[in-house]
Design an enzyme around this catalytic site. Sequence first.
Site, mmCIF file in Angstrom:
data_model
loop_
_atom_site.group_PDB
_atom_site.id
_atom_site.type_symbol
_atom_site.label_atom_id
_atom_site.label_comp_id
_atom_site.label_asym_id
_atom_site.label_seq_id
_atom_site.Cartn_x
_atom_site.Cartn_y
_atom_site.Cartn_z
ATOM 1 N N HIS A 265 -7.356 0.165 -1.256
ATOM 2 C CA HIS A 265 -6.423 -0.763 -1.889
ATOM 3 C C HIS A 265 -7.238 -2.029 -1.711
ATOM 4 O O HIS A 265 -6.832 -3.002 -0.780
ATOM 5 C CB HIS A 265 -5.287 -0.822 -0.849
ATOM 6 C CG HIS A 265 -4.017 -1.670 -1.649
ATOM 7 N ND1 HIS A 265 -2.655 -1.567 -1.339
ATOM 8 C CD2 HIS A 265 -4.199 -2.273 -2.817
ATOM 9 C CE1 HIS A 265 -2.052 -2.360 -2.152
ATOM 10 N NE2 HIS A 265 -2.745 -2.851 -3.014
ATOM 11 N N THR B 23 0.675 -1.137 0.100
ATOM 12 C CA THR B 23 0.261 0.030 0.064
ATOM 13 C C THR B 23 0.769 1.233 -0.059
ATOM 14 O O THR B 23 0.633 2.211 -0.581
ATOM 15 C CB THR B 23 -0.958 -0.053 1.398
ATOM 16 O OG1 THR B 23 -1.965 -1.102 1.079
ATOM 17 C CG2 THR B 23 -1.806 1.240 1.422
ATOM 18 N N GLU C 89 0.829 9.126 -6.418
ATOM 19 C CA GLU C 89 1.303 10.660 -6.403
ATOM 20 C C GLU C 89 2.141 10.724 -7.454
ATOM 21 O O GLU C 89 2.284 11.864 -8.273
ATOM 22 C CB GLU C 89 1.924 10.675 -5.086
ATOM 23 C CG GLU C 89 1.212 10.839 -3.898
ATOM 24 C CD GLU C 89 2.296 11.287 -2.630
ATOM 25 O OE1 GLU C 89 2.451 12.566 -2.421
ATOM 26 O OE2 GLU C 89 3.007 10.557 -1.955
#
Length: 139
Positions: free
Chosen positions: A77, A42, A50
């Site tokens: 996730h 994760t 990002e």
Amino acid sequence: MKDSLVPGIQYVHTFTVPLSKTVPALYPESEEFVAMPEVFATGFLVGLLEWACILALKPHLDWPREQTVGTHIDVSHSAATPPGLTVTVTVELLAIEGRKLRFAVKAHDGVELVSEGKHERFVIDRERFDAKLAGKRSG
């Protein structure tokens, strides 16, 4: 920020997951992490989301003087991805509020949806940002 920075900008980024981006590699100092399954971590997924946002923004900023930093992440996730699969990240700039930028983000590993949610970034002037950090370091 350039005039071309407007809501609606979209970007697609792909990344093939190597063993070095799995859970055991996230914190190799942690025996608990090392004992976990070798699936896309994760922490690395967040970094990939990002990265895609940064790439979407880069042509619309006075790079490298202007950059962006992540300020908020709210994503799922929802599926495990083993090394070797390619994750495709799709991002869309939803809103610009001064220097705050809000994105919709989504990731798919070619088999199923891995992640979706929202991400915020903030436009910084790199020189001023570094000066503020230097002040924080010196107390």
